[in-house]
Design a protein around this motif. Structure first.
Motif, PDB file in Angstrom:
ATOM      1  N   PRO A 232       2.611   6.781  18.504  1.00 44.98           N
ATOM      2  CA  PRO A 232       2.278   8.211  18.579  1.00 44.98           C
ATOM      3  C   PRO A 232       0.771   8.407  18.443  1.00 44.98           C
ATOM      4  O   PRO A 232       0.123   7.726  17.638  1.00 44.98           O
ATOM      5  N   VAL A 233       0.243   9.314  19.206  1.00 43.66           N
ATOM      6  CA  VAL A 233      -1.210   9.547  19.184  1.00 43.66           C
ATOM      7  C   VAL A 233      -1.680   9.890  17.774  1.00 43.66           C
ATOM      8  O   VAL A 233      -2.735   9.428  17.325  1.00 43.66           O
ATOM      9  N   SER A 234      -0.867  10.645  17.053  1.00 48.03           N
ATOM     10  CA  SER A 234      -1.262  11.082  15.715  1.00 48.03           C
ATOM     11  C   SER A 234      -1.318   9.929  14.713  1.00 48.03           C
ATOM     12  O   SER A 234      -1.959  10.044  13.669  1.00 48.03           O
ATOM     13  N   GLU A 235      -0.641   8.817  15.020  1.00 48.10           N
ATOM     14  CA  GLU A 235      -0.583   7.695  14.079  1.00 48.10           C
ATOM     15  C   GLU A 235      -1.418   6.504  14.522  1.00 48.10           C
ATOM     16  O   GLU A 235      -1.550   5.528  13.771  1.00 48.10           O
ATOM     17  N   TYR A 236      -1.994   6.572  15.723  1.00 50.31           N
ATOM     18  CA  TYR A 236      -2.661   5.395  16.288  1.00 50.31           C
ATOM     19  C   TYR A 236      -3.771   4.870  15.385  1.00 50.31           C
ATOM     20  O   TYR A 236      -3.857   3.665  15.108  1.00 50.31           O
ATOM     21  N   THR A 237      -4.636   5.748  14.897  1.00 48.12           N
ATOM     22  CA  THR A 237      -5.769   5.314  14.077  1.00 48.12           C
ATOM     23  C   THR A 237      -5.289   4.640  12.796  1.00 48.12           C
ATOM     24  O   THR A 237      -5.817   3.591  12.397  1.00 48.12           O
ATOM     25  N   ASN A 238      -4.279   5.223  12.146  1.00 51.88           N
ATOM     26  CA  ASN A 238      -3.754   4.634  10.918  1.00 51.88           C
ATOM     27  C   ASN A 238      -3.078   3.288  11.180  1.00 51.88           C
ATOM     28  O   ASN A 238      -3.228   2.347  10.392  1.00 51.88           O
ATOM     29  N   ILE A 239      -2.329   3.209  12.265  1.00 50.65           N
ATOM     30  CA  ILE A 239      -1.636   1.957  12.594  1.00 50.65           C
ATOM     31  C   ILE A 239      -2.646   0.835  12.795  1.00 50.65           C
ATOM     32  O   ILE A 239      -2.484  -0.276  12.253  1.00 50.65           O
ATOM     33  N   ARG A 240      -3.690   1.105  13.539  1.00 45.01           N
ATOM     34  CA  ARG A 240      -4.695   0.072  13.781  1.00 45.01           C
ATOM     35  C   ARG A 240      -5.420  -0.298  12.491  1.00 45.01           C
ATOM     36  O   ARG A 240      -5.687  -1.479  12.232  1.00 45.01           O
ATOM     37  N   ALA A 241      -5.703   0.688  11.649  1.00 46.88           N
ATOM     38  CA  ALA A 241      -6.395   0.413  10.384  1.00 46.88           C
ATOM     39  C   ALA A 241      -5.529  -0.435   9.457  1.00 46.88           C
ATOM     40  O   ALA A 241      -6.018  -1.380   8.814  1.00 46.88           O
ATOM     41  N   ILE A 242      -4.240  -0.117   9.372  1.00 47.02           N
ATOM     42  CA  ILE A 242      -3.335  -0.907   8.532  1.00 47.02           C
ATOM     43  C   ILE A 242      -3.230  -2.328   9.057  1.00 47.02           C
ATOM     44  O   ILE A 242      -3.299  -3.304   8.299  1.00 47.02           O
ATOM     45  N   TRP A 243      -3.050  -2.451  10.373  1.00 46.51           N
ATOM     46  CA  TRP A 243      -2.904  -3.773  11.003  1.00 46.51           C
ATOM     47  C   TRP A 243      -4.104  -4.670  10.691  1.00 46.51           C
ATOM     48  O   TRP A 243      -3.937  -5.853  10.376  1.00 46.51           O
ATOM     49  N   ARG A 244      -5.290  -4.105  10.762  1.00 45.48           N
ATOM     50  CA  ARG A 244      -6.488  -4.900  10.498  1.00 45.48           C
ATOM     51  C   ARG A 244      -6.700  -5.151   9.009  1.00 45.48           C
ATOM     52  O   ARG A 244      -7.345  -6.127   8.625  1.00 45.48           O
ATOM     53  N   SER A 245      -6.124  -4.295   8.185  1.00 44.84           N
ATOM     54  CA  SER A 245      -6.324  -4.419   6.745  1.00 44.84           C
ATOM     55  C   SER A 245      -5.379  -5.426   6.098  1.00 44.84           C
ATOM     56  O   SER A 245      -5.718  -6.030   5.074  1.00 44.84           O
ATOM     57  N   VAL A 246      -4.206  -5.615   6.668  1.00 46.36           N
ATOM     58  CA  VAL A 246      -3.192  -6.470   6.040  1.00 46.36           C
ATOM     59  C   VAL A 246      -3.690  -7.892   5.774  1.00 46.36           C
ATOM     60  O   VAL A 246      -3.632  -8.366   4.632  1.00 46.36           O
ATOM     61  N   PRO A 247      -4.185  -8.639   6.780  1.00 44.96           N
ATOM     62  CA  PRO A 247      -4.615 -10.017   6.479  1.00 44.96           C
ATOM     63  C   PRO A 247      -5.789 -10.067   5.508  1.00 44.96           C
ATOM     64  O   PRO A 247      -5.869 -10.972   4.668  1.00 44.96           O
ATOM     65  N   GLU A 248      -6.682  -9.106   5.601  1.00 45.52           N
ATOM     66  CA  GLU A 248      -7.830  -9.081   4.691  1.00 45.52           C
ATOM     67  C   GLU A 248      -7.370  -8.885   3.244  1.00 45.52           C
ATOM     68  O   GLU A 248      -7.838  -9.576   2.326  1.00 45.52           O
ATOM     69  N   GLN A 249      -6.430  -7.967   3.040  1.00 46.22           N
ATOM     70  CA  GLN A 249      -5.970  -7.698   1.679  1.00 46.22           C
ATOM     71  C   GLN A 249      -5.117  -8.827   1.123  1.00 46.22           C
ATOM     72  O   GLN A 249      -5.248  -9.198  -0.052  1.00 46.22           O
ATOM     73  N   LEU A 250      -4.238  -9.392   1.943  1.00 50.28           N
ATOM     74  CA  LEU A 250      -3.371 -10.453   1.443  1.00 50.28           C
ATOM     75  C   LEU A 250      -4.119 -11.755   1.198  1.00 50.28           C
ATOM     76  O   LEU A 250      -3.602 -12.655   0.532  1.00 50.28           O
ATOM     77  N   ALA A 251      -5.336 -11.855   1.718  1.00 54.92           N
ATOM     78  CA  ALA A 251      -6.157 -13.037   1.446  1.00 54.92           C
ATOM     79  C   ALA A 251      -6.854 -12.945   0.094  1.00 54.92           C
ATOM     80  O   ALA A 251      -7.420 -13.934  -0.375  1.00 54.92           O
ATOM     81  N   ARG A 252      -6.809 -11.777  -0.535  1.00 53.09           N
ATOM     82  CA  ARG A 252      -7.423 -11.624  -1.850  1.00 53.09           C
ATOM     83  C   ARG A 252      -6.608 -12.376  -2.903  1.00 53.09           C
ATOM     84  O   ARG A 252      -5.443 -12.708  -2.711  1.00 53.09           O
ATOM     85  N   GLU A 253      -7.231 -12.573  -4.028  1.00 56.87           N
ATOM     86  CA  GLU A 253      -6.628 -13.401  -5.065  1.00 56.87           C
ATOM     87  C   GLU A 253      -5.321 -12.820  -5.600  1.00 56.87           C
ATOM     88  O   GLU A 253      -4.380 -13.552  -5.893  1.00 56.87           O
ATOM     89  N   ASN A 254      -5.218 -11.491  -5.687  1.00 58.86           N
ATOM     90  CA  ASN A 254      -4.003 -10.908  -6.267  1.00 58.86           C
ATOM     91  C   ASN A 254      -2.881 -10.702  -5.243  1.00 58.86           C
ATOM     92  O   ASN A 254      -1.771 -10.311  -5.601  1.00 58.86           O
ATOM     93  N   ASN A 255      -3.146 -10.953  -3.956  1.00 61.79           N
ATOM     94  CA  ASN A 255      -2.128 -10.877  -2.898  1.00 61.79           C
ATOM     95  C   ASN A 255      -1.423  -9.526  -2.835  1.00 61.79           C
ATOM     96  O   ASN A 255      -0.258  -9.451  -2.431  1.00 61.79           O
ATOM     97  N   LYS A 256      -2.088  -8.471  -3.208  1.00 68.40           N
ATOM     98  CA  LYS A 256      -1.478  -7.143  -3.201  1.00 68.40           C
ATOM     99  C   LYS A 256      -2.066  -6.283  -2.091  1.00 68.40           C
ATOM    100  O   LYS A 256      -3.246  -6.404  -1.759  1.00 68.40           O
ATOM    101  N   PHE A 257      -1.219  -5.414  -1.552  1.00 64.30           N
ATOM    102  CA  PHE A 257      -1.668  -4.475  -0.532  1.00 64.30           C
ATOM    103  C   PHE A 257      -1.909  -3.126  -1.197  1.00 64.30           C
ATOM    104  O   PHE A 257      -0.993  -2.549  -1.798  1.00 64.30           O
ATOM    105  N   VAL A 258      -3.133  -2.631  -1.101  1.00 62.03           N
ATOM    106  CA  VAL A 258      -3.523  -1.384  -1.756  1.00 62.03           C
ATOM    107  C   VAL A 258      -3.845  -0.354  -0.678  1.00 62.03           C
ATOM    108  O   VAL A 258      -4.709  -0.583   0.173  1.00 62.03           O
ATOM    109  N   PHE A 259      -3.141   0.764  -0.713  1.00 61.07           N
ATOM    110  CA  PHE A 259      -3.290   1.768   0.349  1.00 61.07           C
ATOM    111  C   PHE A 259      -4.708   2.323   0.424  1.00 61.07           C
ATOM    112  O   PHE A 259      -5.217   2.599   1.516  1.00 61.07           O
TER     113      PHE A 259
END
Length: 299
Positions: A232-259
């Protein structure tokens, strides 16, 4: 390359109450290859139709849901040979691009159950929701395909004999160091190369990580293109931001995803729909935190 799912497809073919099959999985995980291999090995003929590459074929499903008319027109007008129930495997690839073809599977189940039909696609749940198409509940079998697992990676790398040896090795005995060292090296290779068949094939052939990285980048780029096409056009920016954020966040020492690391001050409810879209697309998986590690597990 050898894939475990081939045995599951063979079991589906032999079911007495077989229904049309929907094979789902992310792009580039090997669906088309394994279905064509399955068709060659288990059927007299394979009728392969790619509904994304040839969108005009999708119009065959729009007139009505008469399955005999559909296979007659597919065979005579597009394939140049008849589609024969009991002998031909009909593959409808990229079926998510034509949701009406998914709806038509109900009538293949009811009217021509002897014809083996497989619809393959990615983003299936996302596509059905977007087009508001009806899903043939109870009229199809489902099978999920994933990228290659470690066992399949070992097969592709030429180490199937190691698996056979480990399978016979007593569980209570220590695996010899000379075997474990080889297995560990292969596992580290698997962690870097991943399970996408094209990347695995290039690695086995060349041992060139630069070529592997190019393939991985192209696959990821293709996924982001799908965001623009299906989200959906309204969700595109958030979807792309989450997608790019997931590997970066899970590579951190605490392995937690923070919104809030996706967007400043973001909360779960702000990103809930976008996360749901990625889950439906099969691109991320939510893992519930276990509060009490006892049986039954509580979350």
């Amino acid at each position: 390359m050898k894939r475990m799912i081939l045995a599951e497809l063979a079991s589906w073919r032999d079911k007495s109450d077989r229904k049309p099959l929907l094979l789902t999985g992310v792009r580039q995980c090997g669906k088309t290859y394994i279905l064509q291999k399955f068709g060659r090995e288990y059927f007299d003929d394979v009728a392969y139709v790619n509904l994304e590459r040839n969108p005009e074929i999708g119009r065959v499903f729009e007139q009505n849901f008469d399955p005999q008319r559909i296979i007659d027109e597919l065979g005579n007008l597009f394939l140049g040979r008849p589609i024969l129930p009991g002998k031909t495997l009909l593959i409808l690839d990229e079926i998510q691009t034509q949701p009406v073809a998914i709806s038509a599977l109900k009538y293949f189940c009811e009217d021509i159950p002897e014809l083996a039909v497989i619809g393959a696609g990615s983003l299936l749940g996302v596509s059905l929701r977007r087009e508001e198409a009806s899903f043939p509940v109870g009229k199809v079998d489902r099978l999920q395909m994933y990228p290659m697992n470690f066992c399949e990676f070992m097969w592709a790398s030429g180490y199937e004999n190691y698996q056979d040896m480990l399978r016979k090795h007593p569980l209570e005995e220590r695996v010899p160091d000379y075997v474990m060292s080889k297995m560990e090296r292969l596992f580290y290779e698997y962690l870097v190369v991943g399970g996408m068949p094209e990347a695995v094939a290039v690695w086995v052939r060349s041992k060139d990580l630069a070529q592997v990285a190019d393939i991985q980048d192209n696959i990821l780029f293709g996924y982001e293109n799908d965001f623009a096409k299906y989200a959906p056009v309204s969700e595109y920016t958030n979807i792309r931001a989450i997608w790019r954020s997931v590997p970066e966040q899970l590579a951190r020492e605490n392995n937690k995803f923070v919104f809030s690391r996706v967007k400043k001050s973001a909360r779960a409810k702000d990103l809930e729909q976008s996360i749901g879209w990625l889950v439906d697309a099969g691109l991320i998986h939510l893992v519930n935190k276990v509060e009490n590690a006892q049986i039954p597990l509580s979350v």
